[in-house]
Design an enzyme around this catalytic site. Structure first.
Site, PDB file in Angstrom:
ATOM      1  CB  CYS B  42      32.237  33.935  43.071  1.00 28.25           C
ATOM      2  SG  CYS B  42      33.031  35.372  43.774  1.00 28.25           S
ATOM      3  CB  CYS B 112      34.657  41.545  40.800  1.00 27.91           C
ATOM      4  SG  CYS B 112      34.281  39.902  40.172  1.00 27.91           S
TER       5      CYS B 112
END
Lengths: 155, 141
Positions: B42, B112
């Site tokens: 990302c 994440c």
């Protein structure tokens, strides 16, 4: 994709022409089906965005995915962290002209990524050297961070 | 996307944001370990700094800076909270799955939590390296 020769250096008019030529026969109102039309739309979406196009081309040439090679150019993470902290400080003032100049700088960095990747694809041999493909992956990994910065500036 | 309340709380009130000095300053300080990591999926980037008591080996304080989505910020914020008061070895026991569970992260946001775990490991590794503490060999599960 869209019957185009697999290369990075495509302009949007070329992509649109290829898309329209195929869309004419794929449209569900004519002879096509919903499935073939949505496949065409997806192909156009990938080709029209340089970062997606580069990733698709690298995959097609047998280059590594971001999962297979997570490497970045030496010192890049530190550079991007410092850049983002500097931008955060600049934007804290809330000055519109500062935001515009930051956005220009970010886009200039993206343009530099596009040029470097275009050059790397253009100088690939046939068959492409695995080391050269890996180098392109490293460049694309770095490019993602620049796109992310641009995405977040837009938020 | 619907974030869990705990993610929103960390995102709106991130704990321990910042650093213990510029990158040049902390490089010179032996009591501080720095982890700088990124997620190629990302483009998020995260820095974690830990301040360690060299006598007790306890992480006394932690700071983070994260340029990323709400889940990445929440994961790193939570990591700093969990690290405080832990020894280095206890810190290494923090796994991304624990973060996923605490923040109820959906599958698309698991990377994440992986980023936060990477940052913890990398900060502890940096501290150990600065202080000449041997890394333990990776143990087979």
């Amino acid at each position: 994709m869209l019957g185009l020769e697999p290369r990075f250096d495509l302009d949007s008019a070329e992509i649109d022409r290829a898309f329209l030529a195929r869309a004419a026969s794929a449209h569900p109102d004519l002879a096509g089906s919903d499935g073939s039309m949505s496949a065409l739309n997806e192909a156009r979406r990938i080709l029209a965005e340089p970062e997606r196009r580069a990733n698709a081309l690298l995959a097609l040439l047998g280059g590594p995915s971001p999962e297979q090679c997570r490497d970045l150019p030496q010192g890049f993470l530190m550079e991007i962290m410092e850049l983002r902290e500097r931008i955060e400080d600049l934007l804290a003032g809330g000055d519109a002209s500062v935001r515009a100049s930051v956005e220009r700088e970010a886009r200039a960095r993206r343009d530099a990524c596009v040029r470097a990747v275009a050059e790397a694809f253009a100088s690939l041999g046939d068959p492409p050297d695995p080391t050269a493909l890996r180098d392109i992956r490293v460049q694309l990994n770095a490019w993602r961070y620049i796109e992310r910065l641009i995405e977040q500036l837009g938020d | 996307m619907a974030y869990h309340q705990k993610v929103i709380d960390h995102y709106e009130h991130p704990r321990n944001v910042g650093n213990f000095g510029t990158s040049e300053e902390v490089k010179q300080r032996k009591d501080i370990g720095v982890g700088l990591v990124g997620a190629p999926e990302c483009g998020d980037v995260m820095q974690l700094q830990i301040k360690v008591n060299d006598e007790t080996g306890v992480i006394e304080d932690a700071r983070f800076k994260c340029f990323g989505c709400g889940s990445a910020i929440a994961s790193s914020s939570l990591a700093t909270e969990w690290l405080k008061g832990k020894t280095l070895e206890e810190g290494l026991q923090i796994k991304n799955t624990m973060i996923v569970e605490e923040l109820q992260l959906p599958p698309v946001k698991i990377h994440c939590s992986v980023l936060a775990e990477d940052a913890i490991r990398s900060a502890i590794r940096d501290y150990k390296k600065k202080n000449g503490i041997a890394e333990e060999e990776a143990q087979s599960a």
